[in-house]
Design an enzyme around this catalytic site. Structure first.
Site, PDB file in Angstrom:
ATOM      1  N   CYS A   2     -18.093  80.934 120.743  1.00 23.41           N
ATOM      2  CA  CYS A   2     -19.486  81.075 120.289  1.00 23.41           C
ATOM      3  C   CYS A   2     -19.871  79.895 119.382  1.00 23.41           C
ATOM      4  O   CYS A   2     -19.023  79.126 118.957  1.00 23.41           O
ATOM      5  CB  CYS A   2     -19.674  82.365 119.502  1.00 23.41           C
ATOM      6  SG  CYS A   2     -18.966  83.810 120.279  1.00 23.41           S
TER       7      CYS A   2
HETATM    8  N1  GLN Z   1     -14.077  86.767 120.366  1.00 21.31           N
HETATM    9  C1  GLN Z   1     -15.452  86.980 120.008  1.00 21.31           C
HETATM   10  C2  GLN Z   1     -16.214  87.739 121.062  1.00 21.31           C
HETATM   11  O1  GLN Z   1     -15.780  87.915 122.157  1.00 21.31           O
HETATM   12  C3  GLN Z   1     -16.118  85.666 119.676  1.00 21.31           C
HETATM   13  C4  GLN Z   1     -16.265  84.836 120.881  1.00 21.31           C
HETATM   14  C5  GLN Z   1     -16.420  83.387 120.672  1.00 21.31           C
HETATM   15  O2  GLN Z   1     -16.347  82.812 119.583  1.00 21.31           O
HETATM   16  N2  GLN Z   1     -16.578  82.770 121.773  1.00 21.31           N
HETATM   17  O3  GLN Z   1     -17.302  88.158 120.765  1.00 21.31           O
END
Ligand code: GLN
Length: 247
Positions: A2
């Protein structure tokens, strides 16, 4: 992974904060430049939190969506007309095996707090168990989603009841260094007045200018005043400036 951002400064349009710059958070939802994982886009939802300007009210309000940020008309519609002097926003690339729902999109909010996690907790959910041992069951039952980030939020929120934000984030990262080595833990926390952000195996940059501060996973534009934050640091920022300290 994210991407997220935090803003403090003169009142701005919340939607405008998501589209600010030629490498805005919305652009980062489909063309991020520093992903450090297998994903190529942040298409699994987005969210934005802001703080009410009403005197005496400093609770975070939030809008979350399971739609890609580039396709949700709320950003150019309703959110463009909401103004605040504090914004915390994120676009999501769901970690493999985790649900794609609006409630899994950060920010997660409670009272004055808004929280986002850019990364992954290795070995989740087992590795989170030792950290969650003293979290009340009613908090766990009310987790917004069955994701590592929402589980982390439950732990962070519980520790914030008894401790100040910098030591809460430091303690969570120290515990995960032990329980879940190799995790990516860029955490972003805000209360409408201060932003706290960590870097653990992910990118982060800070821009302080004109009585405002922006913290973002990737610089929003080519402004030469963006400063990259080194790995394993914590940033504490107000609209008057940002301090970076090693974790
Ligand atoms: N692991 C978290 C989620 O699935 C954050 C994902 C990310 O940083 N891509 O929401």
């Amino acid at each position: 992974m994210c991407r997220h951002l935090g803003y403090l400064g003169p009142a701005v349009s919340v939607g405008g904060m998501l589209t600010r710059g030629d490498h805005s958070l919305v652009v980062q939802s489909w063309a991020p430049s520093d992903m450090r994982c297998d994903a190529v886009a942040n298409a699994d939802g987005f969210g934005a939190a802001w703080w009410d300007a009403t005197p005496g009210v400093r609770d975070a309000a939030v809008h979350v969506s399971a739609m890609p940020a580039w396709g949700d008309p709320t950003i150019a519609g309703t959110l463009a007309h909401v103004r605040s002097d504090a914004v915390l926003a994120a676009v999501r690339s769901a970690t493999s095996g985790m649900p794609v729902t609006a409630t899994a999109s950060a920010p997660f909010v409670d009272g004055p707090w808004a929280f986002s996690h850019n990364g992954v907790v290795r070995g989740w959910p087992q590795t989170l168990s030792p950290l969650a041992a003293d979290v009340p069951v009613e908090d766990l039952l009310r987790l917004p989603a069955a994701t590592d980030s929402a589980g982390l939020w439950a732990v962070v929120r519980h520790r914030l009841r008894n401790d100040e934000p910098t030591s809460v984030l430091r303690s969570v990262i120290a515990d995960l260094d032990r329980e879940a080595p190799g995790s990516r833990l860029n955490l972003l926390l805000g209360d409408g007045t201060t932003l706290w952000a960590t870097t653990v195996h992910h990118s982060l940059s800070v821009l302080t200018a004109d009585g405002s501060v922006v913290i973002a996973s990737e610089p929003l534009d080519g402004d030469p005043r963006w400063v990259a934050v080194a790995d394993r640091c914590i940033v504490v920022a107000t609209r008057d400036g940002a301090q970076v300290t090693p974790l």
